[in-house]
Design a protein around this motif. Structure first.
Motif, PDB file in Angstrom:
ATOM      1  N   GLY A 100       0.830  -1.196   0.000  1.00 58.23           N
ATOM      2  CA  GLY A 100       0.000   0.000   0.000  1.00 58.23           C
ATOM      3  C   GLY A 100       0.861   1.240   0.000  1.00 58.23           C
ATOM      4  N   GLN A 101       0.380   2.258   0.717  1.00 62.30           N
ATOM      5  CA  GLN A 101       1.159   3.496   0.787  1.00 62.30           C
ATOM      6  C   GLN A 101       1.042   4.115   2.174  1.00 62.30           C
ATOM      7  OE1 GLN A 101      -0.290   6.167  -2.239  1.00 62.30           O
ATOM      8  NE2 GLN A 101      -1.715   7.158  -0.858  1.00 62.30           N
ATOM      9  N   TRP A 102       2.105   4.781   2.572  1.00 64.43           N
ATOM     10  CA  TRP A 102       2.145   5.487   3.846  1.00 64.43           C
ATOM     11  C   TRP A 102       2.907   6.778   3.617  1.00 64.43           C
ATOM     12  CZ3 TRP A 102      -0.512   3.821   8.036  1.00 64.43           C
ATOM     13  CH2 TRP A 102      -0.376   4.588   9.198  1.00 64.43           C
ATOM     14  N   ASP A 103       2.289   7.888   3.928  1.00 64.59           N
ATOM     15  CA  ASP A 103       2.882   9.215   3.710  1.00 64.59           C
ATOM     16  C   ASP A 103       3.417   9.364   2.287  1.00 64.59           C
ATOM     17  OD1 ASP A 103       2.243  10.044   6.264  1.00 64.59           O
ATOM     18  OD2 ASP A 103       4.181   9.474   7.107  1.00 64.59           O
ATOM     19  N   GLY A 104       2.664   8.836   1.320  1.00 61.92           N
ATOM     20  CA  GLY A 104       3.025   8.967  -0.085  1.00 61.92           C
ATOM     21  C   GLY A 104       4.089   7.999  -0.564  1.00 61.92           C
ATOM     22  N   LYS A 105       4.601   7.148   0.329  1.00 65.43           N
ATOM     23  CA  LYS A 105       5.628   6.184  -0.058  1.00 65.43           C
ATOM     24  C   LYS A 105       5.017   4.793  -0.160  1.00 65.43           C
ATOM     25  CE  LYS A 105       9.281   8.741   2.244  1.00 65.43           C
ATOM     26  NZ  LYS A 105      10.246   8.732   3.337  1.00 65.43           N
ATOM     27  N   SER A 106       5.531   4.026  -1.106  1.00 68.17           N
ATOM     28  CA  SER A 106       5.056   2.670  -1.318  1.00 68.17           C
ATOM     29  C   SER A 106       5.520   1.764  -0.174  1.00 68.17           C
ATOM     30  CB  SER A 106       5.603   2.160  -2.650  1.00 68.17           C
ATOM     31  OG  SER A 106       5.129   0.873  -2.916  1.00 68.17           O
ATOM     32  N   VAL A 107       4.619   0.893   0.270  1.00 61.59           N
ATOM     33  CA  VAL A 107       4.934  -0.057   1.339  1.00 61.59           C
ATOM     34  C   VAL A 107       4.766  -1.476   0.804  1.00 61.59           C
ATOM     35  CG1 VAL A 107       4.217  -0.942   3.595  1.00 61.59           C
ATOM     36  CG2 VAL A 107       4.147   1.522   3.159  1.00 61.59           C
ATOM     37  N   HIS A 108       5.770  -2.304   1.022  1.00 60.48           N
ATOM     38  CA  HIS A 108       5.720  -3.730   0.678  1.00 60.48           C
ATOM     39  C   HIS A 108       6.326  -4.494   1.847  1.00 60.48           C
ATOM     40  CE1 HIS A 108       4.600  -3.045  -3.508  1.00 60.48           C
ATOM     41  NE2 HIS A 108       5.465  -2.043  -3.495  1.00 60.48           N
ATOM     42  N   TYR A 109       5.607  -5.472   2.358  1.00 56.24           N
ATOM     43  CA  TYR A 109       6.074  -6.255   3.499  1.00 56.24           C
ATOM     44  C   TYR A 109       5.628  -7.700   3.326  1.00 56.24           C
ATOM     45  CZ  TYR A 109       6.557  -7.837   8.352  1.00 56.24           C
ATOM     46  OH  TYR A 109       6.898  -8.526   9.486  1.00 56.24           O
ATOM     47  N   GLU A 110       6.512  -8.627   3.600  1.00 50.85           N
ATOM     48  CA  GLU A 110       6.161 -10.041   3.613  1.00 50.85           C
ATOM     49  C   GLU A 110       7.122 -10.765   4.543  1.00 50.85           C
ATOM     50  OE1 GLU A 110       5.763 -13.962   0.736  1.00 50.85           O
ATOM     51  OE2 GLU A 110       5.641 -11.979  -0.147  1.00 50.85           O
ATOM     52  N   LYS A 111       6.541 -11.532   5.465  1.00 47.36           N
ATOM     53  CA  LYS A 111       7.368 -12.309   6.389  1.00 47.36           C
ATOM     54  C   LYS A 111       6.566 -13.515   6.865  1.00 47.36           C
ATOM     55  CE  LYS A 111      10.293 -12.061  10.444  1.00 47.36           C
ATOM     56  NZ  LYS A 111      10.879 -11.209  11.482  1.00 47.36           N
ATOM     57  N   THR A 112       7.254 -14.651   6.980  1.00 39.31           N
ATOM     58  CA  THR A 112       6.634 -15.853   7.522  1.00 39.31           C
ATOM     59  C   THR A 112       7.121 -16.034   8.952  1.00 39.31           C
ATOM     60  OG1 THR A 112       6.473 -16.878   5.348  1.00 39.31           O
ATOM     61  CG2 THR A 112       6.358 -18.357   7.255  1.00 39.31           C
ATOM     62  N   PHE A 113       6.166 -16.225   9.851  1.00 41.85           N
ATOM     63  CA  PHE A 113       6.442 -16.405  11.277  1.00 41.85           C
ATOM     64  C   PHE A 113       6.167 -17.851  11.666  1.00 41.85           C
ATOM     65  CE2 PHE A 113       5.210 -12.036  10.548  1.00 41.85           C
ATOM     66  CZ  PHE A 113       6.182 -11.320  11.240  1.00 41.85           C
ATOM     67  N   ASP A 114       6.805 -18.307  12.733  1.00 43.78           N
ATOM     68  CA  ASP A 114       6.600 -19.686  13.200  1.00 43.78           C
ATOM     69  C   ASP A 114       5.168 -19.931  13.664  1.00 43.78           C
ATOM     70  OD1 ASP A 114       9.175 -20.408  12.609  1.00 43.78           O
ATOM     71  OD2 ASP A 114       9.905 -20.238  14.669  1.00 43.78           O
ATOM     72  N   ASN A 115       4.510 -18.888  14.196  1.00 48.16           N
ATOM     73  CA  ASN A 115       3.121 -19.033  14.642  1.00 48.16           C
ATOM     74  C   ASN A 115       2.478 -17.651  14.764  1.00 48.16           C
ATOM     75  OD1 ASN A 115       3.738 -18.043  17.346  1.00 48.16           O
ATOM     76  ND2 ASN A 115       4.642 -20.049  17.725  1.00 48.16           N
ATOM     77  N   LYS A 116       1.184 -17.641  14.989  1.00 48.56           N
ATOM     78  CA  LYS A 116       0.401 -16.404  15.060  1.00 48.56           C
ATOM     79  C   LYS A 116       0.837 -15.521  16.231  1.00 48.56           C
ATOM     80  CE  LYS A 116      -4.335 -15.140  15.747  1.00 48.56           C
ATOM     81  NZ  LYS A 116      -5.691 -15.614  15.892  1.00 48.56           N
ATOM     82  N   CYS A 117       1.199 -16.147  17.347  1.00 46.36           N
ATOM     83  CA  CYS A 117       1.648 -15.381  18.509  1.00 46.36           C
ATOM     84  C   CYS A 117       2.921 -14.602  18.188  1.00 46.36           C
ATOM     85  CB  CYS A 117       1.867 -16.321  19.702  1.00 46.36           C
ATOM     86  SG  CYS A 117       2.469 -15.481  21.184  1.00 46.36           S
ATOM     87  N   GLN A 118       3.864 -15.259  17.545  1.00 40.98           N
ATOM     88  CA  GLN A 118       5.112 -14.595  17.169  1.00 40.98           C
ATOM     89  C   GLN A 118       4.831 -13.431  16.212  1.00 40.98           C
ATOM     90  OE1 GLN A 118       7.756 -16.807  14.632  1.00 40.98           O
ATOM     91  NE2 GLN A 118       9.540 -15.609  15.246  1.00 40.98           N
ATOM     92  N   MET A 119       3.895 -13.633  15.277  1.00 43.73           N
ATOM     93  CA  MET A 119       3.528 -12.564  14.350  1.00 43.73           C
ATOM     94  C   MET A 119       3.003 -11.355  15.120  1.00 43.73           C
ATOM     95  SD  MET A 119       0.681 -12.564  11.282  1.00 43.73           S
ATOM     96  CE  MET A 119      -0.679 -12.779  12.437  1.00 43.73           C
ATOM     97  N   GLY A 120       2.087 -11.595  16.068  1.00 42.81           N
ATOM     98  CA  GLY A 120       1.537 -10.506  16.870  1.00 42.81           C
ATOM     99  C   GLY A 120       2.578  -9.827  17.743  1.00 42.81           C
ATOM    100  N   ALA A 121       3.525 -10.602  18.251  1.00 45.21           N
ATOM    101  CA  ALA A 121       4.584 -10.034  19.083  1.00 45.21           C
ATOM    102  C   ALA A 121       5.455  -9.076  18.280  1.00 45.21           C
ATOM    103  CB  ALA A 121       5.433 -11.144  19.690  1.00 45.21           C
TER     104      ALA A 121
END
Length: 131
Positions: A100-121
């Motif tokens: 998406g975009q934030w303050d006019g800059k393009s944002v790209h993020y992708e990461k695989t976490f071991d579990n949902k808790c780790q993702m939230g942390a």
């Protein structure tokens, strides 16, 4: 005949994707198309939404919290302050994606976490799609 069908299919796909791309690029303010995919062996379960962080945050149940955390991190999901929580060592991988975009800059993020808790942390409420 085959050439005609291929050309017709290509034109149809172009017509269907162009309005979606135009709508996303015309969306004002700060926004992220986010998704979480639970990877379960041969199959996966994906959830996603459009997180909008303008005057009234919207997109999921914790949109206000997610937008505040993103604002603090300047829109960089990797810079969202980590939570001090204990997670089990359960291996139930989830992949978090955002663009998406934030303050006019393009944002790209992708990461695989071991579990949902780790993702939230690590990402706070940004990917909190489950109620």
């Amino acid at each position: 005949m085959t050439r005609f069908l291929v050309l017709a299919a290509a034109l149809t796909l172009t017509a269907l994707t162009a309005p979606a791309q135009a709508a996303q690029s015309a969306l004002p303010g700060n926004w992220l198309q986010i998704s979480v995919t639970k990877n379960k062996g041969q199959s996966s379960d994906m959830r996603g939404t459009l997180l909008v962080c303008n005057d009234v945050p919207q997109g999921h149940a914790k949109a206000a919290e997610a937008c505040a955390q993103l604002a603090e991190a300047g829109g960089d999901i990797g810079a969202v302050p980590p939570r001090d929580i204990m997670c089990t060592l359960e291996y139930a991988p989830v992949t978090a994606r955002a663009r998406g975009q934030w303050d006019g800059k393009s944002v790209h993020y992708e990461k695989t976490f071991d579990n949902k808790c780790q993702m939230g942390a690590e990402t706070g409420d940004v990917f909190a799609l489950d109620r």
